[in-house]
Design a protein around this motif. Structure first.
Motif, PDB file in Angstrom:
ATOM      1  N   GLY A 186      -4.137 -57.720-116.835  1.00 14.63           N
ATOM      2  CA  GLY A 186      -4.130 -59.116-116.384  1.00 14.63           C
ATOM      3  C   GLY A 186      -3.539 -59.235-114.991  1.00 14.63           C
ATOM      4  N   GLU A 187      -2.492 -58.455-114.733  1.00 11.86           N
ATOM      5  CA  GLU A 187      -1.878 -58.431-113.400  1.00 11.86           C
ATOM      6  C   GLU A 187      -2.912 -58.035-112.352  1.00 11.86           C
ATOM      7  OE1 GLU A 187       1.248 -59.159-112.463  1.00 11.86           O
ATOM      8  OE2 GLU A 187       2.086 -59.441-114.470  1.00 11.86           O
ATOM      9  N   ALA A 188      -3.687 -57.002-112.646  1.00  9.56           N
ATOM     10  CA  ALA A 188      -4.688 -56.516-111.698  1.00  9.56           C
ATOM     11  C   ALA A 188      -5.779 -57.561-111.479  1.00  9.56           C
ATOM     12  CB  ALA A 188      -5.287 -55.199-112.186  1.00  9.56           C
ATOM     13  N   LEU A 189      -6.269 -58.163-112.551  1.00 12.51           N
ATOM     14  CA  LEU A 189      -7.297 -59.198-112.421  1.00 12.51           C
ATOM     15  C   LEU A 189      -6.777 -60.389-111.633  1.00 12.51           C
ATOM     16  CD1 LEU A 189      -9.052 -59.392-115.894  1.00 12.51           C
ATOM     17  CD2 LEU A 189     -10.183 -59.136-113.688  1.00 12.51           C
ATOM     18  N   TYR A 190      -5.570 -60.834-111.977  1.00 12.61           N
ATOM     19  CA  TYR A 190      -4.976 -61.990-111.309  1.00 12.61           C
ATOM     20  C   TYR A 190      -4.771 -61.708-109.817  1.00 12.61           C
ATOM     21  CZ  TYR A 190      -1.466 -65.290-109.729  1.00 12.61           C
ATOM     22  OH  TYR A 190      -0.773 -66.221-108.996  1.00 12.61           O
ATOM     23  N   ALA A 191      -4.227 -60.547-109.476  1.00  4.65           N
ATOM     24  CA  ALA A 191      -3.982 -60.203-108.070  1.00  4.65           C
ATOM     25  C   ALA A 191      -5.288 -60.195-107.278  1.00  4.65           C
ATOM     26  CB  ALA A 191      -3.278 -58.853-107.968  1.00  4.65           C
ATOM     27  N   ARG A 192      -6.336 -59.631-107.863  1.00  2.00           N
ATOM     28  CA  ARG A 192      -7.635 -59.604-107.187  1.00  2.00           C
ATOM     29  C   ARG A 192      -8.186 -61.025-107.020  1.00  2.00           C
ATOM     30  NH1 ARG A 192     -10.452 -54.720-106.965  1.00  2.00           N
ATOM     31  NH2 ARG A 192     -12.439 -55.815-107.201  1.00  2.00           N
ATOM     32  N   GLY A 193      -8.056 -61.844-108.061  1.00  2.00           N
ATOM     33  CA  GLY A 193      -8.527 -63.227-107.983  1.00  2.00           C
ATOM     34  C   GLY A 193      -7.761 -64.035-106.951  1.00  2.00           C
ATOM     35  N   LEU A 194      -6.445 -63.860-106.918  1.00  2.00           N
ATOM     36  CA  LEU A 194      -5.613 -64.567-105.953  1.00  2.00           C
ATOM     37  C   LEU A 194      -5.985 -64.146-104.527  1.00  2.00           C
ATOM     38  CD1 LEU A 194      -3.260 -66.552-105.687  1.00  2.00           C
ATOM     39  CD2 LEU A 194      -1.709 -64.591-105.858  1.00  2.00           C
ATOM     40  N   HIS A 195      -6.181 -62.859-104.327  1.00  2.00           N
ATOM     41  CA  HIS A 195      -6.584 -62.358-103.016  1.00  2.00           C
ATOM     42  C   HIS A 195      -7.931 -62.957-102.596  1.00  2.00           C
ATOM     43  CE1 HIS A 195      -6.902 -59.578 -99.649  1.00  2.00           C
ATOM     44  NE2 HIS A 195      -8.127 -59.297-100.069  1.00  2.00           N
ATOM     45  N   ARG A 196      -8.874 -62.986-103.517  1.00  2.00           N
ATOM     46  CA  ARG A 196     -10.202 -63.548-103.226  1.00  2.00           C
ATOM     47  C   ARG A 196     -10.103 -65.029-102.872  1.00  2.00           C
ATOM     48  NH1 ARG A 196     -14.894 -62.940-100.924  1.00  2.00           N
ATOM     49  NH2 ARG A 196     -16.567 -64.005-101.999  1.00  2.00           N
ATOM     50  N   ALA A 197      -9.300 -65.789-103.637  1.00  2.00           N
ATOM     51  CA  ALA A 197      -9.134 -67.220-103.370  1.00  2.00           C
ATOM     52  C   ALA A 197      -8.575 -67.446-101.966  1.00  2.00           C
ATOM     53  CB  ALA A 197      -8.214 -67.846-104.415  1.00  2.00           C
ATOM     54  N   ARG A 198      -7.617 -66.630-101.585  1.00  2.00           N
ATOM     55  CA  ARG A 198      -7.022 -66.771-100.246  1.00  2.00           C
ATOM     56  C   ARG A 198      -8.013 -66.361 -99.157  1.00  2.00           C
ATOM     57  NH1 ARG A 198      -1.233 -65.447-102.504  1.00  2.00           N
ATOM     58  NH2 ARG A 198      -0.615 -67.601-102.902  1.00  2.00           N
ATOM     59  N   GLU A 199      -8.831 -65.349 -99.429  1.00  2.00           N
ATOM     60  CA  GLU A 199      -9.896 -64.981 -98.481  1.00  2.00           C
ATOM     61  C   GLU A 199     -10.854 -66.146 -98.246  1.00  2.00           C
ATOM     62  OE1 GLU A 199     -10.858 -60.223 -98.887  1.00  2.00           O
ATOM     63  OE2 GLU A 199     -11.883 -61.610-100.240  1.00  2.00           O
ATOM     64  N   LEU A 200     -11.063 -66.947 -99.284  1.00  2.00           N
ATOM     65  CA  LEU A 200     -11.972 -68.092 -99.207  1.00  2.00           C
ATOM     66  C   LEU A 200     -11.309 -69.317 -98.573  1.00  2.00           C
ATOM     67  CD1 LEU A 200     -13.638 -67.692-102.716  1.00  2.00           C
ATOM     68  CD2 LEU A 200     -14.689 -67.219-100.479  1.00  2.00           C
ATOM     69  N   GLY A 201     -10.039 -69.183 -98.165  1.00  2.00           N
ATOM     70  CA  GLY A 201      -9.344 -70.266 -97.478  1.00  2.00           C
ATOM     71  C   GLY A 201      -8.451 -71.131 -98.337  1.00  2.00           C
ATOM     72  N   ALA A 202      -8.217 -70.740 -99.590  1.00  2.00           N
ATOM     73  CA  ALA A 202      -7.382 -71.559-100.477  1.00  2.00           C
ATOM     74  C   ALA A 202      -5.947 -71.642 -99.973  1.00  2.00           C
ATOM     75  CB  ALA A 202      -7.389 -70.991-101.886  1.00  2.00           C
ATOM     76  N   ARG A 203      -5.420 -72.859 -99.993  1.00  2.00           N
ATOM     77  CA  ARG A 203      -4.012 -73.094 -99.683  1.00  2.00           C
ATOM     78  C   ARG A 203      -3.227 -73.439-100.946  1.00  2.00           C
ATOM     79  NH1 ARG A 203      -5.737 -76.789 -94.982  1.00  2.00           N
ATOM     80  NH2 ARG A 203      -6.368 -75.253 -93.433  1.00  2.00           N
ATOM     81  N   VAL A 204      -3.953 -73.912-101.946  1.00  2.00           N
ATOM     82  CA  VAL A 204      -3.364 -74.294-103.230  1.00  2.00           C
ATOM     83  C   VAL A 204      -4.125 -73.528-104.307  1.00  2.00           C
ATOM     84  CG1 VAL A 204      -2.911 -76.209-104.817  1.00  2.00           C
ATOM     85  CG2 VAL A 204      -2.793 -76.588-102.334  1.00  2.00           C
ATOM     86  N   ILE A 205      -3.383 -73.005-105.304  1.00  2.00           N
ATOM     87  CA  ILE A 205      -4.000 -72.234-106.383  1.00  2.00           C
ATOM     88  C   ILE A 205      -3.719 -72.924-107.717  1.00  2.00           C
ATOM     89  CG2 ILE A 205      -4.098 -70.011-107.585  1.00  2.00           C
ATOM     90  CD1 ILE A 205      -5.037 -69.820-104.672  1.00  2.00           C
ATOM     91  N   ASP A 206      -4.775 -73.197-108.455  1.00  2.00           N
ATOM     92  CA  ASP A 206      -4.687 -73.749-109.806  1.00  2.00           C
ATOM     93  C   ASP A 206      -5.198 -72.722-110.793  1.00  2.00           C
ATOM     94  OD1 ASP A 206      -3.744 -76.203-108.901  1.00  2.00           O
ATOM     95  OD2 ASP A 206      -5.661 -77.245-109.149  1.00  2.00           O
ATOM     96  N   THR A 207      -4.888 -72.959-112.052  1.00  2.00           N
ATOM     97  CA  THR A 207      -5.499 -72.220-113.143  1.00  2.00           C
ATOM     98  C   THR A 207      -5.654 -73.186-114.305  1.00  2.00           C
ATOM     99  OG1 THR A 207      -5.532 -70.111-114.350  1.00  2.00           O
ATOM    100  CG2 THR A 207      -3.414 -71.271-114.277  1.00  2.00           C
TER     101      THR A 207
END
Length: 146
Positions: free
Chosen positions: A86-107
């Motif tokens: 889960g850590e690995a999936l979450y880290a990759r997802g968070l990185h991708r969201a930030r690459e897309l310009g996200a300033r705020v992260i929801d789940t």
């Protein structure tokens, strides 16, 4: 980390794997293969395998408005929880969201998924809303990374 393989579901077999994991973890919102295909066009989907065994999947909903808010969802099959997947999936997802310009992260977590809720809170997410979708009996919980 063991031999993990991450893959974007781009063929039916992989889309079916992503769908299987989603439907096992979210039994109140069963998706068809066509719905998963449509999601794969709007969102960044990923599957993780341990060797050839299905482990989990993720969804990154890109920022869609002026708030620059992306949604990152990591799902791990119960038999594979507690091993860092889960850590690995979450880290990759968070990185991708930030690459897309996200300033705020929801789940978002189904309230019956106590492991998922515990994971989100451990990673700094705080609850912002609980709600029922039409026809549902189990609430959804929206959370924001603080």
């Amino acid at each position: 980390m063991p031999d993990l393989r991450f893959q974007q579901p781009d063929v039916d077999a992989a889309l079916k794997d992503w769908r299987y994991i989603h439907n096992v973890i979210i039994p109140t919102h069963i998706l068809s293969l066509e719905e998963v295909r449509e999601r794969s066009e709007r969102h960044h989907l990923e599957i993780v395998y341990l060797n050839d065994a299905l482990v989990g999947c993720s969804t990154v909903r890109p920022p869609a408005d002026a708030t620059m808010t992306a949604t990152v969802i990591a799902r791990v099959l119960a038999s594979h929880r507690g091993h860092g997947f889960g850590e690995a999936l979450y880290a990759r997802g968070l990185h991708r969201a930030r690459e897309l310009g996200a300033r705020v992260i929801d789940t978002v977590v189904l309230s019956s998924n106590e492991d998922g809720l515990r994971f989100a809170k451990k990673h700094g997410f705080v609850e912002t809303e609980r709600y029922l979708l039409p026809g549902d009996t189990i609430p959804w919980i929206d959370l924001r990374l603080s």
